[in-house]
Design an enzyme around this catalytic site. Structure first.
Site, PDB file in Angstrom:
ATOM      1  N   SER A   1      52.038 -25.732 -39.220  1.00 11.23           N
ATOM      2  CA  SER A   1      51.320 -26.908 -39.245  1.00 11.23           C
ATOM      3  C   SER A   1      51.486 -27.593 -38.019  1.00 11.23           C
ATOM      4  CB  SER A   1      51.831 -27.935 -40.439  1.00 11.23           C
ATOM      5  OG  SER A   1      51.491 -27.673 -41.495  1.00 11.23           O
TER       6      SER A   1
ATOM      7  N   LYS B   1      48.447 -28.038 -36.036  1.00 12.31           N
ATOM      8  CA  LYS B   1      47.100 -28.879 -36.352  1.00 12.31           C
ATOM      9  C   LYS B   1      47.169 -30.144 -35.521  1.00 12.31           C
ATOM     10  CE  LYS B   1      48.129 -28.240 -41.103  1.00 12.31           C
ATOM     11  NZ  LYS B   1      49.155 -28.757 -42.747  1.00 12.31           N
TER      12      LYS B   1
ATOM     13  N   TYR C   1      41.693 -21.146 -40.041  1.00 15.94           N
ATOM     14  CA  TYR C   1      42.939 -21.985 -40.239  1.00 15.94           C
ATOM     15  C   TYR C   1      44.230 -21.244 -40.250  1.00 15.94           C
ATOM     16  CZ  TYR C   1      46.294 -24.855 -42.916  1.00 15.94           C
ATOM     17  OH  TYR C   1      47.246 -25.557 -43.618  1.00 15.94           O
TER      18      TYR C   1
ATOM     19  N   TYR D   1      54.311 -35.541 -43.526  1.00 11.58           N
ATOM     20  CA  TYR D   1      53.685 -35.622 -44.919  1.00 11.58           C
ATOM     21  C   TYR D   1      54.505 -36.822 -45.811  1.00 11.58           C
ATOM     22  CZ  TYR D   1      52.372 -30.902 -43.089  1.00 11.58           C
ATOM     23  OH  TYR D   1      52.010 -30.226 -42.521  1.00 11.58           O
TER      24      TYR D   1
ATOM     25  N   VAL E   1      56.039 -25.327 -41.600  1.00 12.20           N
ATOM     26  CA  VAL E   1      56.966 -24.504 -42.423  1.00 12.20           C
ATOM     27  C   VAL E   1      57.603 -23.381 -42.009  1.00 12.20           C
ATOM     28  CG1 VAL E   1      55.910 -25.266 -44.815  1.00 12.20           C
ATOM     29  CG2 VAL E   1      54.866 -23.524 -43.445  1.00 12.20           C
TER      30      VAL E   1
HETATM   31  O1  DON Z   1      48.714 -24.159 -44.996  1.00 11.41           O
HETATM   32  C1  DON Z   1      49.868 -23.856 -45.078  1.00 11.41           C
HETATM   33  O2  DON Z   1      50.355 -24.194 -46.376  1.00 11.41           O
HETATM   34  C2  DON Z   1      50.539 -23.429 -43.785  1.00 11.41           C
HETATM   35  N1  DON Z   1      49.793 -22.642 -43.115  1.00 11.41           N
HETATM   36  C3  DON Z   1      51.111 -24.665 -43.186  1.00 11.41           C
HETATM   37  C4  DON Z   1      51.785 -25.744 -43.899  1.00 11.41           C
HETATM   38  C5  DON Z   1      52.822 -26.319 -43.075  1.00 11.41           C
HETATM   39  O3  DON Z   1      53.239 -25.831 -42.069  1.00 11.41           O
HETATM   40  C6  DON Z   1      53.447 -27.500 -43.814  1.00 11.41           C
HETATM   41  N2  DON Z   1      54.385 -28.082 -42.717  1.00 11.41           N
HETATM   42  N3  DON Z   1      55.446 -28.550 -42.812  1.00 11.41           N
END
Ligand code: DON
Length: 313
Positions: A64, A67, A191, A243, A261
């Site tokens: 993420s 982003k 994405y 978040y 993540v």
């Molecule tokens: O869309 C997802 O779930 C992952 N590609 C990215 C989520 C993420 O990194 C949340 N961050 N802490």
């Protein structure tokens, strides 16, 4: 100013001794294979130095954190029109929550929750094929970090794609409200590839430095975005970057940051430095457990905070 060369190795050894490391993400099977004992940190300063410690040269999945880079690109492409499709408020919900989307008619709360990031990616697809957009994002990150070796980890992208029912649901749901202009499959494919970019802490700290320096990367001399846009992205990182744990993160750390993540966090100390930390174990909100503690200790040692102006004098 206390010396980063002394503080960072101390941080690495004190954190190595801790048994509470959080848990690695398992919903993306490829990320479940990562060694939870890894820990890296790098600080790039406006003065031009990069100081690193621990596993700062080892690649990890930025997830993420990508982003932030796609948001900067999308604002460059669409300008403020982007804000008609995605909000600028903290969500108070998990990063992959679907519940708010129904109440708010398919307009996600902010560009960092998954739904918001899918809209941002959709905006980049206007007039382009997914592979062109993935290439554009990669070129942008390479330009920011001044490092052409940065690339997408295809195994991680394929792994996420194979377990992406939830993000697919978010994409279809927004499509039903007319807030995605491209087929959900194309948006999701783009994405997962930008989320699967691999970087190390040194590269990430260098890539984020433009946000600490009013939109210009002092390491490379490249002008990236306007000062106003840099300030606004920092505001969103502070209020939404972690978040539903963004308030707690602002309380404990007090600098704009974005987590992923994969266990990485990019932190921005406006006017001073950019920090990248990586520890794969996550807390219950999906943010790096030891990464957050490391930033908490680092900002205290350095007296860094956006809420303590004297630190930036
Ligand atoms: O869309 C997802 O779930 C992952 N590609 C990215 C989520 C993420 O990194 C949340 N961050 N802490």
């Amino acid at each position: 100013m206390p010396h980063l060369q002394e503080i960072l190795p101390k941080l690495v050894s004190s954190l190595a001794a801790r048994s509470d490391r959080g848990s690695v993400a398992t919903y993306i099977p490829e990320l479940a294979k990562v060694d939870p004992t890894k820990f890296g940190i790098a600080v790039a300063t406006l003065a031009g130095s990069v100081v690193a410690a621990g596993n700062a040269d080892e690649l990890f999945s930025i997830q993420s954190i990508s982003k932030v880079f796609t948001l900067a690109l999308a604002l460059g492409k669409c300008g403020d029109m982007l804000w008609t499709r995605v909000g600028r408020e903290p969500s108070g919900n998990r990063f992959n929550s679907i519940v708010q989307l129904e109440y708010e008619k398919g307009v996600p709360r902010n560009p960092f929750v998954n739904a918001g990031a899918l809209v941002v990616t959709d905006s980049l697809l206007a007039g382009h094929e997914p592979r062109e957009v993935i290439g554009e994002i990669l070129r942008f990150v390479r330009f920011l970090a001044d490092d052409d070796t940065i690339s997408v980890n295809r195994a991680v992208a394929a792994s996420e794609q194979s377990t992406a029912s939830r993000n697919m649901a978010l994409a279809h749901y927004m499509h039903s409200f007319g807030n995605l202009q491209h087929a959900p499959q194309r948006v999701l494919g783009t994405y997962v590839h930008h989320c699967a970019i691999d970087m190390n802490c040194r590269q990430l700290a260098a890539a984020g430095l433009f946000l600490a320096a009013g939109g210009r990367n002092p390491l490379t001399g490249h002008s990236v975005i306007s000062p106003l846009r840099a300030r606004r992205i920092n505001a969103l990182m502070l209020t939404c970057g972690h978040y539903d744990a963004s308030g707690d993160f602002a309380f404990r750390v007090g600098i704009p940051s974005k987590s992923g993540v994969g266990g990485g966090i990019l932190g921005i100390v406006p006017g001073v430095a950019s920090v990248a930390v990586w520890s794969p174990g996550l807390d219950s909100s999906g943010n790096s457990h030891l990464g957050t503690i490391a930033l908490e200790e680092l900002v205290q040692a350095m007296d860094w905070s956006v809420f303590a102006p004297r630190a930036h004098a």
